[in-house]
Write an enzyme that holds these catalytic residues in place. Structure first.
Site, PDB file in Angstrom:
ATOM      1  N   LYS A 132      26.377  12.435 -21.740  1.00 21.67           N
ATOM      2  CA  LYS A 132      27.650  11.840 -22.166  1.00 21.67           C
ATOM      3  C   LYS A 132      27.350  10.516 -22.865  1.00 21.67           C
ATOM      4  O   LYS A 132      27.709   9.439 -22.417  1.00 21.67           O
ATOM      5  CB  LYS A 132      28.571  11.636 -20.972  1.00 21.67           C
ATOM      6  CG  LYS A 132      29.027  12.913 -20.329  1.00 21.67           C
ATOM      7  CD  LYS A 132      29.485  13.957 -21.338  1.00 21.67           C
ATOM      8  CE  LYS A 132      30.793  13.603 -22.036  1.00 21.67           C
ATOM      9  NZ  LYS A 132      31.141  14.603 -23.079  1.00 21.67           N
ATOM     10  N   ASP A 192      35.410  17.059 -24.281  1.00 24.12           N
ATOM     11  CA  ASP A 192      34.569  16.345 -25.249  1.00 24.12           C
ATOM     12  C   ASP A 192      35.249  16.297 -26.611  1.00 24.12           C
ATOM     13  O   ASP A 192      35.290  15.262 -27.275  1.00 24.12           O
ATOM     14  CB  ASP A 192      33.208  17.036 -25.360  1.00 24.12           C
ATOM     15  CG  ASP A 192      32.238  16.251 -26.228  1.00 24.12           C
ATOM     16  OD1 ASP A 192      31.811  16.756 -27.267  1.00 24.12           O
ATOM     17  OD2 ASP A 192      31.928  15.087 -25.872  1.00 24.12           O
ATOM     18  N   GLU A 196      36.429  12.773 -28.370  1.00 23.49           N
ATOM     19  CA  GLU A 196      35.894  12.302 -29.659  1.00 23.49           C
ATOM     20  C   GLU A 196      36.960  12.267 -30.743  1.00 23.49           C
ATOM     21  O   GLU A 196      36.820  11.538 -31.726  1.00 23.49           O
ATOM     22  CB  GLU A 196      34.705  13.154 -30.088  1.00 23.49           C
ATOM     23  CG  GLU A 196      35.009  14.592 -30.387  1.00 23.49           C
ATOM     24  CD  GLU A 196      33.754  15.457 -30.413  1.00 23.49           C
ATOM     25  OE1 GLU A 196      32.717  15.080 -29.813  1.00 23.49           O
ATOM     26  OE2 GLU A 196      33.793  16.525 -31.055  1.00 23.49           O
TER      27      GLU A 196
HETATM   28  C1  LIG Z   1      28.453  11.217 -27.985  1.00 22.90           C
HETATM   29  C2  LIG Z   1      29.296  12.397 -27.807  1.00 22.90           C
HETATM   30  O1  LIG Z   1      29.255  13.116 -26.832  1.00 22.90           O
HETATM   31  C3  LIG Z   1      30.232  12.761 -28.901  1.00 22.90           C
HETATM   32  C4  LIG Z   1      30.899  11.542 -29.482  1.00 22.90           C
HETATM   33  O2  LIG Z   1      31.199  13.654 -28.346  1.00 22.90           O
HETATM   34  C5  LIG Z   1      29.457  13.503 -29.974  1.00 22.90           C
HETATM   35  O3  LIG Z   1      28.707  12.848 -30.699  1.00 22.90           O
HETATM   36  O4  LIG Z   1      29.582  14.749 -30.021  1.00 22.90           O
END
Ligand SMILES: CC(=O)[C@](C)(O)C(=O)O
Ligand SMILES: NC(=O)C1=CN([C@@H]2O[C@H](COP(=O)(O)OP(=O)(O)OC[C@H]3O[C@@H](n4cnc5c(N)ncnc54)[C@H](OP(=O)(O)O)[C@@H]3O)[C@@H](O)[C@H]2O)C=CC1
Length: 334
Positions: A132, A192, A196
């Site tokens: 993470k 995730d 993001e």
């Molecule tokens: C660092 C991370 O897990 C992110 C932002 O979801 C990604 O780069 O995919």
């Protein structure tokens, strides 16, 4: 409360005698491959010559580099750290033919498994170990004797050892130093993507840009706007990371704390929260995945345009000038 697993809960012996093929040497690939090698494990890197410069970088770092197909053939564990939008094609063409009985197919994001872009055979383990953290911090924290938190998930346990292998891999890249949670491919993928889009990248960048633009449009110097809205963000978030919102609110002035409580809800309104729920719904129902895959299958017209626009933006220009004037800023990455 979820259970957190640490070094003592993982056994690197699960990986002894196994060859780990890390496909890709980018943000995650370079970090995980180097950390695994430093953990005494047998690592090869699978790449393609002539795309960008990962092949040369990996060789310069002392990695054993070969084509994806060669690495898949040799690997007992196959960790796919390619761009999500490319994984399905490369898997079909260069990995699937060598994914033989009892091997482990691994990921650090569940996108292609969860949305059915990659469907592995039943006679292999399918595992996720997801740091993470951006890849460069995965490596930096490891070299500092620490680690970043991680998630592990087992989609398919053919050998009966999939979880133990996942935990050993998490230890090999340093995540069990910080702590590892167990999850599922669905939960990691959906949370995730949401994080993001609505918070970490999408939300924060739009908040920073909106604040910067507001001050610049009001006539304040772009440098002042940069320091107030971008540079200081990291310092504030570091405090939140270290001790929660309460530590940050303890550390900032009473004036700032009052402003936090009184004005924050005017910026992040109920409409914003409703839009966050909409973003999550579009992730869960596959709308985002379809749009993302179509964008990449049509040569990325939106991405190419927005990347150019963002790179040429005033905030990027001002930031580059300030970082050149204050090189110590680059040392504040934690
Ligand atoms: C660092 C991370 O897990 C992110 C932002 O979801 C990604 O780069 O995919
Ligand atoms: N970035 C991050 O911090 C995080 C990423 N992840 C996940 O990790 C995975 C990898 O992401 P990330 O590390 O960001 O990827 P990057 O874009 O940083 O790196 C991609 C790598 O794949 C190589 N590559 C691209 N196309 C091919 C190909 N056709 N054949 C062989 N190699 C190829 C690239 O080589 P070249 O440079 O030569 O083009 C590069 O080494 C994704 O699933 C992502 O979701 C998970 C957590 C955080």
């Amino acid at each position: 409360m979820v259970q957190v697993f640490h070094d003592q809960d993982a056994d690197l012996a699960m990986l002894k005698g196994k060859k780990i093929a890390v496909m890709g040497y980018g943000s995650q690939g370079h970090a995980q491959a180097q950390n695994l090698k430093d953990s005494g494990l047998d690592v090869v890197v699978g790449l393609a010559k002539g795309i960008d410069d990962s092949w040369e970088k990996a060789e310069a770092d002392g990695m054993t580099v070969m084509t994806v197909a060669e690495a898949a053939n040799q690997g007992d564990l196959i960790q796919i750290l390619l761009p999500d939008e490319l994984q399905a094609r490369v898997y079909a063409e260069e990995i699937a033919p060598y994914l033989t009985e009892g091997k482990a197919l691994m990921f650090s994001h569940g996108f292609n498994i969860h949305f059915g872009q990659i469907v592995p055979p039943a006679n292999v383990d399918v595992i996720m170990v997801a740091p993470k953290s951006p890849g460069h911090m995965v490596r930096q924290m490891f070299t500092e004797g620490a680690g970043v938190p991680g998630l592990v998930a087992v989609q398919q346990d053919y050998t009966g050892k999939a979880r133990d292998i996942a935990m050993a891999y998490a230890k090999g890249i340093g995540c069990t130093r910080a702590g590892v949670f167990e999850t599922t491919f669905q939960e990691e993928t959906e949370t995730d993507l949401f994080g993001e889009q609505a918070v970490l990248c999408g939300g924060v960048t739009e908040l920073i840009k909106a604040g910067f633009d507001t001050l610049v449009e009001a006539g304040y110097a772009p440098e002042m706007a940069y320091f107030e809205c971008l540079h200081e963000m990291k310092l504030i978030v570091d405090l939140i990371n270290e001790g929660g919102l309460s530590l940050m609110r303890y550390s900032v002035s009473n004036t700032a704390e009052y402003g936090d409580y009184m004005v924050g809800p005017r910026i992040i309104t109920e409409e914003t929260r409703e839009e966050m729920r909409n973003v999550l719904a579009e992730i869960q129902d596959g709308t985002f995945a379809k749009e993302f895959l179509l964008e990449n299958q049509t040569n990325k017209p939106f991405m190419n345009a927005i990347r150019k626009q963002e790179k040429e933006s005033l905030i990027e220009e001002v930031g580059a000038e300030i970082r050149a004037l204050m090189p110590w800023l680059k040392k504040t990455r934690r």
